[in-house]
Design a protein around this motif. Structure first.
Motif, PDB file in Angstrom:
ATOM      1  N   PRO A  18       0.824  -1.207   0.000  1.00  0.00           N
ATOM      2  CA  PRO A  18       0.000   0.000   0.000  1.00  0.00           C
ATOM      3  C   PRO A  18       0.856   1.254   0.000  1.00  0.00           C
ATOM      4  CG  PRO A  18      -0.015  -1.021   2.166  1.00  0.00           C
ATOM      5  CD  PRO A  18       0.674  -1.975   1.241  1.00  0.00           C
ATOM      6  N   THR A  19       0.334   2.314  -0.564  1.00  0.00           N
ATOM      7  CA  THR A  19       1.047   3.586  -0.611  1.00  0.00           C
ATOM      8  C   THR A  19       0.157   4.673  -0.013  1.00  0.00           C
ATOM      9  OG1 THR A  19       0.215   4.033  -2.854  1.00  0.00           O
ATOM     10  CG2 THR A  19       2.358   2.937  -2.663  1.00  0.00           C
ATOM     11  N   GLY A  20       0.790   5.709   0.499  1.00  0.00           N
ATOM     12  CA  GLY A  20       0.059   6.820   1.091  1.00  0.00           C
ATOM     13  C   GLY A  20       1.026   7.764   1.766  1.00  0.00           C
ATOM     14  N   THR A  21       0.504   8.744   2.457  1.00  0.00           N
ATOM     15  CA  THR A  21       1.328   9.724   3.145  1.00  0.00           C
ATOM     16  C   THR A  21       1.829   9.154   4.471  1.00  0.00           C
ATOM     17  OG1 THR A  21      -0.504  10.711   4.376  1.00  0.00           O
ATOM     18  CG2 THR A  21      -0.113  11.526   2.147  1.00  0.00           C
ATOM     19  N   GLY A 161     -18.856 -11.448  -0.696  1.00  0.00           N
ATOM     20  CA  GLY A 161     -19.540 -10.176  -0.884  1.00  0.00           C
ATOM     21  C   GLY A 161     -18.614  -9.062  -1.298  1.00  0.00           C
ATOM     22  N   LEU A 162     -19.204  -7.877  -1.440  1.00  0.00           N
ATOM     23  CA  LEU A 162     -18.463  -6.670  -1.786  1.00  0.00           C
ATOM     24  C   LEU A 162     -18.142  -5.883  -0.523  1.00  0.00           C
ATOM     25  CD1 LEU A 162     -20.461  -5.265  -4.850  1.00  0.00           C
ATOM     26  CD2 LEU A 162     -18.173  -6.223  -4.907  1.00  0.00           C
ATOM     27  N   TYR A 163     -17.013  -5.188  -0.526  1.00  0.00           N
ATOM     28  CA  TYR A 163     -16.716  -4.277   0.574  1.00  0.00           C
ATOM     29  C   TYR A 163     -16.288  -2.938   0.003  1.00  0.00           C
ATOM     30  CZ  TYR A 163     -11.641  -4.521  -0.078  1.00  0.00           C
ATOM     31  OH  TYR A 163     -10.378  -4.409  -0.594  1.00  0.00           O
ATOM     32  N   ARG A 164     -16.544  -1.895   0.780  1.00  0.00           N
ATOM     33  CA  ARG A 164     -16.194  -0.537   0.370  1.00  0.00           C
ATOM     34  C   ARG A 164     -14.808  -0.221   0.904  1.00  0.00           C
ATOM     35  NH1 ARG A 164     -20.138   4.696   1.368  1.00  0.00           N
ATOM     36  NH2 ARG A 164     -19.330   5.977  -0.344  1.00  0.00           N
ATOM     37  N   PRO A 165     -13.819   0.007   0.028  1.00  0.00           N
ATOM     38  CA  PRO A 165     -12.449   0.222   0.502  1.00  0.00           C
ATOM     39  C   PRO A 165     -12.300   1.509   1.307  1.00  0.00           C
ATOM     40  CG  PRO A 165     -12.603   0.722  -1.836  1.00  0.00           C
ATOM     41  CD  PRO A 165     -13.916   0.114  -1.444  1.00  0.00           C
ATOM     42  N   MET A 166     -11.411   1.460   2.297  1.00  0.00           N
ATOM     43  CA  MET A 166     -11.097   2.632   3.107  1.00  0.00           C
ATOM     44  C   MET A 166     -10.180   3.574   2.324  1.00  0.00           C
ATOM     45  SD  MET A 166     -12.624   2.166   5.982  1.00  0.00           S
ATOM     46  CE  MET A 166     -13.339   0.874   7.017  1.00  0.00           C
ATOM     47  N   LYS A 167     -10.273   4.866   2.614  1.00  0.00           N
ATOM     48  CA  LYS A 167      -9.423   5.839   1.929  1.00  0.00           C
ATOM     49  C   LYS A 167      -7.957   5.662   2.301  1.00  0.00           C
ATOM     50  CE  LYS A 167     -13.000   9.379   1.366  1.00  0.00           C
ATOM     51  NZ  LYS A 167     -13.403  10.788   1.664  1.00  0.00           N
ATOM     52  N   ASN A 168      -7.704   5.258   3.545  1.00  0.00           N
ATOM     53  CA  ASN A 168      -6.333   5.027   3.997  1.00  0.00           C
ATOM     54  C   ASN A 168      -5.887   3.656   3.492  1.00  0.00           C
ATOM     55  OD1 ASN A 168      -4.042   4.218   5.579  1.00  0.00           O
ATOM     56  ND2 ASN A 168      -4.579   5.725   7.129  1.00  0.00           N
ATOM     57  N   ALA A 169      -4.963   3.638   2.527  1.00  0.00           N
ATOM     58  CA  ALA A 169      -4.559   2.383   1.896  1.00  0.00           C
ATOM     59  C   ALA A 169      -3.883   1.434   2.875  1.00  0.00           C
ATOM     60  CB  ALA A 169      -3.627   2.670   0.716  1.00  0.00           C
ATOM     61  N   PHE A 170      -3.143   1.965   3.842  1.00  0.00           N
ATOM     62  CA  PHE A 170      -2.476   1.117   4.838  1.00  0.00           C
ATOM     63  C   PHE A 170      -3.521   0.403   5.701  1.00  0.00           C
ATOM     64  CE2 PHE A 170       0.593   4.511   3.939  1.00  0.00           C
ATOM     65  CZ  PHE A 170       1.701   3.748   3.588  1.00  0.00           C
ATOM     66  N   PHE A 171      -4.531   1.160   6.140  1.00  0.00           N
ATOM     67  CA  PHE A 171      -5.583   0.569   6.955  1.00  0.00           C
ATOM     68  C   PHE A 171      -6.411  -0.405   6.127  1.00  0.00           C
ATOM     69  CE2 PHE A 171      -9.709   0.477   9.095  1.00  0.00           C
ATOM     70  CZ  PHE A 171      -9.330   0.266  10.400  1.00  0.00           C
ATOM     71  N   ASN A 172      -6.668  -0.046   4.867  1.00  0.00           N
ATOM     72  CA  ASN A 172      -7.502  -0.882   4.012  1.00  0.00           C
ATOM     73  C   ASN A 172      -6.877  -2.253   3.773  1.00  0.00           C
ATOM     74  OD1 ASN A 172      -9.909  -1.035   2.095  1.00  0.00           O
ATOM     75  ND2 ASN A 172      -8.222  -1.519   0.713  1.00  0.00           N
ATOM     76  N   ALA A 173      -5.551  -2.322   3.755  1.00  0.00           N
ATOM     77  CA  ALA A 173      -4.874  -3.590   3.481  1.00  0.00           C
ATOM     78  C   ALA A 173      -5.246  -4.654   4.500  1.00  0.00           C
ATOM     79  CB  ALA A 173      -3.364  -3.380   3.445  1.00  0.00           C
TER      80      ALA A 173
END
Length: 320
Positions: A18-21, A161-173
């Motif tokens: 994941p990438t992010g700030t 099922g489907l899930y809605r990804p979090m904006k924070n890529a690190f948390f979403n992982a």
């Protein structure tokens, strides 16, 4: 759950990190630490602390409490202020409990072991499973929406099922990985994920969709007496795959930690908008019975945005 990639090289390809700030990374680490610390506590204490933490800290700071009160005023104008504030606290408490419960999905599965599904849809879904017919369960952010899925998994079902990804890529992982721990396959919301779910259902699988999120592309369907743009994708997927469309709900009990999993009768196939009206009515009935269990923190109606869209459409229709 993970897919296996075929490659010509000696080593299978791995997902890109994941990438992010740095703030995203720091926020993720703080959240991971808080979650790990909370999960180390006994269940009853864990739920009470997370409920209190979200109610007293997160909800005021993040604006969730203010948003809840605004939503309540939008649909129930005559609700006395003290009742609205008490209801907002119950909403935040349930949200906190649900969040930490869903970071212990295997524990939730074990807690649901031995529970019995109830409702008019139970016989139909059992028959469909025996026949190999796909089932699309639909629900909203009510009670704990993972509790019925956990119950089914405890009884040997595989429910993706489907899930809605979090904006924070690190948390979403790790959020996505945690969802897949209960049962799979799990697909990220979007065109590719929807196609994955469709393929899964066409093969006779079972899946879950939450439909109570605002979408500008949705059809206005009255929800608690006010128009709420609602996607018809759940109904369209059921029609496309021949899946039974069954509303289900995980209703939190007065002890704050147990659930009743209710399965409604299948929604008849027909016009997608009417199918979603039926799904919406099923959710409304639960909210009317216990409004503190629905996630009023969501921007479900966005009346100002709806009004702007209506003005633009009216202007476009009258322009030469």
């Amino acid at each position: 759950m993970a897919e296996t990639d075929r490659t010509d090289g000696p080593q299978a390809a791995r997902p890109a990190p994941p990438t992010g700030t740095w703030r995203d990374w720091a926020t993720d680490r703080a959240l991971r630490s808080a979650i790990a610390l909370c999960l180390a506590l006994p269940l009853r204490l864990r739920l009470r602390l997370m409920g209190a933490f979200v109610t007293r800290v997160i909800a005021p700071l993040a604006g969730y409490r203010k948003r809840t009160l605004r939503n309540l005023a939008h649909v129930w104008r005559d609700l006395p202020e003290p009742e609205a504030r008490a209801l907002a606290d119950r909403v935040a408490d349930n949200a906190g409990r649900t969040m930490i419960e869903n970071y212990d999905v295997l524990g939730l599965r074990d807690r649901m072991t031995g529970a019995t599904p109830v409702g008019e849809g139970v016989a139909a879904m059992e028959a469909a499973r025996e026949e190999g017919r796909p089932i699309l369960f639909v629900t909203g952010h009510y009670g704990n929406f993972e509790a019925p899925r956990a119950l089914l998994v405890s009884r040997g079902w595989q429910v993706g099922g489907l899930y809605r990804p979090m904006k924070n890529a690190f948390f979403n992982a790790h959020y996505a990985a945690n969802m897949a721990r209960l049962s799979g396959p799990v697909f990220e919301q979007g065109r590719r994920g929807t196609m994955g779910l469709v393929k899964h259902l066409k093969a006779g699988g079972h899946g879950v969709l939450l439909f109570d999120i605002y979408s500008g592309r949705g059809v206005p369907i009255d929800f608690l007496g006010k128009p709420a743009p609602t996607l018809t994708s759940a109904a369209e997927i059921a029609l496309r795959t021949g899946a039974l469309m069954i509303p289900f709900f995980g209703i939190r009990q007065p002890d704050g930690q147990s659930f009743v999993a209710e399965f409604d009768a299948p929604i008849p196939h027909g016009d997608p908008v009417e199918m979603m009206r039926a799904a919406t009515a099923a959710l409304e009935a639960r909210i009317q019975a216990d409004p503190g269990q629905w996630f009023w923190i969501h921007r479900r109606w966005k009346p100002e945005r709806q009004a702007r869209r209506q003005r633009k459409r009216a202007a476009a229709s009258t322009s030469p």
